[in-house]
Design a protein around this motif. Sequence first.
Motif, mmCIF file in Angstrom:
data_model
loop_
_atom_site.group_PDB
_atom_site.id
_atom_site.type_symbol
_atom_site.label_atom_id
_atom_site.label_comp_id
_atom_site.label_asym_id
_atom_site.label_seq_id
_atom_site.Cartn_x
_atom_site.Cartn_y
_atom_site.Cartn_z
ATOM 1 N N GLY A 47 0.803 -1.215 0.042
ATOM 2 C CA GLY A 47 -0.088 -0.134 0.088
ATOM 3 C C GLY A 47 0.884 1.389 0.148
ATOM 4 N N GLY A 48 1.964 1.162 -0.310
ATOM 5 C CA GLY A 48 3.033 2.359 -0.229
ATOM 6 C C GLY A 48 2.604 3.112 1.232
ATOM 7 N N LEU A 49 2.355 4.496 1.099
ATOM 8 C CA LEU A 49 2.385 5.137 2.379
ATOM 9 C C LEU A 49 0.738 5.513 2.637
ATOM 10 C CD1 LEU A 49 5.186 7.558 2.004
ATOM 11 C CD2 LEU A 49 5.081 5.670 3.284
ATOM 12 N N GLU A 50 0.087 4.903 1.897
ATOM 13 C CA GLU A 50 -1.384 4.785 2.098
ATOM 14 C C GLU A 50 -1.978 4.457 3.706
ATOM 15 O OE1 GLU A 50 -5.157 5.806 2.561
ATOM 16 O OE2 GLU A 50 -4.097 6.047 0.332
ATOM 17 N N PRO A 51 -2.263 5.158 4.406
ATOM 18 C CA PRO A 51 -2.539 4.994 5.877
ATOM 19 C C PRO A 51 -3.427 3.936 6.108
ATOM 20 C CG PRO A 51 -2.709 7.447 5.566
ATOM 21 C CD PRO A 51 -2.676 6.830 4.206
ATOM 22 N N ARG A 52 -4.740 3.670 5.225
ATOM 23 C CA ARG A 52 -5.690 2.835 5.580
ATOM 24 C C ARG A 52 -4.784 1.367 5.245
ATOM 25 N NH1 ARG A 52 -10.137 4.651 1.224
ATOM 26 N NH2 ARG A 52 -8.060 5.287 -0.017
ATOM 27 N N ALA A 53 -3.751 1.259 4.404
ATOM 28 C CA ALA A 53 -2.958 -0.174 4.334
ATOM 29 C C ALA A 53 -2.738 -0.706 5.883
ATOM 30 C CB ALA A 53 -2.030 -0.029 3.321
ATOM 31 N N TYR A 54 -2.058 0.252 6.571
ATOM 32 C CA TYR A 54 -1.680 -0.081 7.797
ATOM 33 C C TYR A 54 -2.653 -0.279 8.975
ATOM 34 C CZ TYR A 54 2.831 1.380 5.501
ATOM 35 O OH TYR A 54 3.822 1.904 4.701
ATOM 36 N N HIS A 55 -3.630 0.618 8.735
ATOM 37 C CA HIS A 55 -4.606 0.507 9.897
ATOM 38 C C HIS A 55 -5.423 -0.951 9.473
ATOM 39 C CE1 HIS A 55 -4.481 4.055 11.742
ATOM 40 N NE2 HIS A 55 -4.631 5.004 10.823
ATOM 41 N N ARG A 56 -5.489 -1.446 8.329
ATOM 42 C CA ARG A 56 -6.224 -2.639 7.816
ATOM 43 C C ARG A 56 -5.285 -3.650 8.514
ATOM 44 N NH1 ARG A 56 -6.838 -1.812 2.812
ATOM 45 N NH2 ARG A 56 -4.608 -2.555 2.265
ATOM 46 N N THR A 57 -4.114 -3.611 8.465
ATOM 47 C CA THR A 57 -3.307 -4.837 9.020
ATOM 48 C C THR A 57 -3.649 -4.875 10.402
ATOM 49 O OG1 THR A 57 -1.708 -4.685 7.056
ATOM 50 C CG2 THR A 57 -0.802 -5.656 9.182
ATOM 51 N N ASP A 58 -3.506 -3.676 11.131
ATOM 52 C CA ASP A 58 -3.581 -3.596 12.478
ATOM 53 C C ASP A 58 -4.898 -4.236 12.987
ATOM 54 O OD1 ASP A 58 -1.322 -2.344 13.024
ATOM 55 O OD2 ASP A 58 -2.009 -0.275 12.752
ATOM 56 N N LEU A 60 -6.644 -6.495 11.310
ATOM 57 C CA LEU A 60 -6.474 -7.933 11.087
ATOM 58 C C LEU A 60 -5.812 -8.559 11.979
ATOM 59 C CD1 LEU A 60 -6.107 -7.996 7.189
ATOM 60 C CD2 LEU A 60 -8.078 -8.837 8.561
ATOM 61 N N ILE A 61 -4.755 -8.058 12.569
ATOM 62 C CA ILE A 61 -4.058 -8.600 13.725
ATOM 63 C C ILE A 61 -4.917 -8.582 15.026
ATOM 64 C CG2 ILE A 61 -1.958 -8.445 15.233
ATOM 65 C CD1 ILE A 61 -0.391 -6.941 12.890
ATOM 66 N N HIS A 62 -5.709 -7.557 15.241
ATOM 67 C CA HIS A 62 -6.662 -7.689 16.561
ATOM 68 C C HIS A 62 -7.574 -8.661 16.071
ATOM 69 C CE1 HIS A 62 -8.510 -6.199 19.961
ATOM 70 N NE2 HIS A 62 -9.833 -5.663 19.346
ATOM 71 N N LEU A 63 -8.240 -8.999 14.950
ATOM 72 C CA LEU A 63 -9.159 -9.842 14.757
ATOM 73 C C LEU A 63 -8.558 -11.297 14.955
ATOM 74 C CD1 LEU A 63 -11.994 -10.778 13.915
ATOM 75 C CD2 LEU A 63 -11.129 -10.600 11.555
ATOM 76 N N ALA A 64 -7.445 -11.574 14.552
ATOM 77 C CA ALA A 64 -6.706 -12.945 14.554
ATOM 78 C C ALA A 64 -6.362 -13.077 16.193
ATOM 79 C CB ALA A 64 -5.238 -12.932 13.952
ATOM 80 N N SER A 65 -5.987 -11.925 16.780
ATOM 81 C CA SER A 65 -5.946 -12.390 18.222
ATOM 82 C C SER A 65 -7.064 -12.663 19.056
ATOM 83 C CB SER A 65 -5.106 -11.207 18.777
ATOM 84 O OG SER A 65 -3.750 -10.866 18.448
ATOM 85 N N THR A 66 -8.072 -11.863 18.750
ATOM 86 C CA THR A 66 -9.460 -12.335 19.268
ATOM 87 C C THR A 66 -9.972 -13.673 19.084
ATOM 88 O OG1 THR A 66 -10.153 -9.961 18.970
ATOM 89 C CG2 THR A 66 -11.960 -11.652 19.254
ATOM 90 N N LEU A 67 -9.715 -14.156 17.912
ATOM 91 C CA LEU A 67 -10.092 -15.528 17.493
ATOM 92 C C LEU A 67 -9.332 -16.653 18.218
ATOM 93 C CD1 LEU A 67 -10.772 -15.193 13.594
ATOM 94 C CD2 LEU A 67 -12.475 -15.324 15.314
ATOM 95 N N LEU A 103 -4.458 0.110 21.355
ATOM 96 C CA LEU A 103 -3.176 -0.116 20.697
ATOM 97 C C LEU A 103 -3.502 -0.286 19.058
ATOM 98 C CD1 LEU A 103 -2.013 -3.158 22.720
ATOM 99 C CD2 LEU A 103 -1.114 -0.714 22.808
ATOM 100 N N VAL A 104 -4.684 -0.609 18.721
ATOM 101 C CA VAL A 104 -5.022 -0.785 17.432
ATOM 102 C C VAL A 104 -4.937 0.593 16.374
ATOM 103 C CG1 VAL A 104 -7.056 -1.279 15.767
ATOM 104 C CG2 VAL A 104 -6.269 -2.772 17.536
ATOM 105 N N THR A 105 -5.388 1.703 17.353
ATOM 106 C CA THR A 105 -5.538 2.845 16.651
ATOM 107 C C THR A 105 -4.057 3.546 16.550
ATOM 108 O OG1 THR A 105 -6.088 4.031 18.824
ATOM 109 C CG2 THR A 105 -7.955 3.316 17.352
ATOM 110 N N ALA A 106 -2.976 2.967 17.168
ATOM 111 C CA ALA A 106 -1.684 3.558 16.977
ATOM 112 C C ALA A 106 -0.726 2.708 16.394
ATOM 113 C CB ALA A 106 -1.057 3.838 18.363
ATOM 114 N N PRO A 107 -0.485 2.747 14.860
ATOM 115 C CA PRO A 107 0.205 1.827 14.185
ATOM 116 C C PRO A 107 1.814 1.673 15.035
ATOM 117 C CG PRO A 107 -0.645 3.205 12.701
ATOM 118 C CD PRO A 107 -0.941 3.930 14.228
ATOM 119 N N PRO A 108 2.360 2.472 15.510
ATOM 120 C CA PRO A 108 3.829 2.146 16.229
ATOM 121 C C PRO A 108 3.613 1.207 17.345
ATOM 122 C CG PRO A 108 3.654 4.392 16.163
ATOM 123 C CD PRO A 108 2.121 3.925 15.444
ATOM 124 N N ARG A 109 2.165 0.997 17.801
ATOM 125 C CA ARG A 109 2.108 -0.121 18.731
ATOM 126 C C ARG A 109 1.907 -1.499 18.281
ATOM 127 N NH1 ARG A 109 4.044 2.620 22.006
ATOM 128 N NH2 ARG A 109 4.919 0.722 22.399
#
Length: 257
Positions: A47-58, A60-67, A103-109
């Motif tokens: 996604g280059g520098l598109e912020p949505r790409a990074y938030h989407r991954t965050d 997905l990580i949270h969803l995977a941890s929940t499962l 944590l999800v709303t802060a990509p550096p976390r």
Amino acid sequence: MILTARVQSWGDLWGCVSESMMDGRYPHGEYYRPVTNLFFALDHALGGLEPRAYHRTDWLIHLASTLLMAGLAARLFPGRRHGLRIAAVAGVLFCLHPIHLELVTAPPRRADTLCLLFMLACLLSQSLPGRDAGTRGRWMGALFAFLAVGSKETGAVVLPVAFAWHTCFLRGPCTLLERLRHGARLTVPVLIGVGVLLGLRTLVLGGLGGPLPIAELEPVSRTELFGSLIERAVLPMPLLGRSTMDWPYLPLLAASL
């Protein structure tokens, strides 16, 4: 973090696993988090520098941890209906907990969320009474432990947690010494996973690294620091205004809830 983690050549890919976090640009200490680097590199590649790409991954990580948390609850409480109900409640409470949403709303976390993800995966790979994970499961646990510490150094806590897991979940009458031996034997693969990553960290950083003192911050006593950490853990900051923080009983109320 994106600048130092992006991959545009084979040399950059090697740099993700052979350099300290932010390639030494972080001013307050030295850390080694190659797994976090690789996830940022993947986001940049897609996604280059598109912020949505990074938030989407965050997310997905949270969803995977929940499962994984729901799966862990289902394993711990046998019975189809009973286990599913407990898994649903555990998953919802985990997913909506304010600390995780902060944590999800802060990509550096992302280092924290990845660390938690692989720690949960490690626990799911371990044995339970009457359900032996086998050699493959235990070595999968070693891989997940390696990835947890590679995401953030606090992932090393997976070692005592796995030891406690195997010590407690031993069926039948036995002495405390037998429990400890059983726990130690089954935790060896996790120990190897953590140890290999810490060895790599030492080679890359020329030592274990860690935080550097920050001159701008006044030193605090251990008691004050511990109290502040507990308060932040049970009472996430963004949910309350500054004026309410002066009430001394609020942390106790949050802890009881």
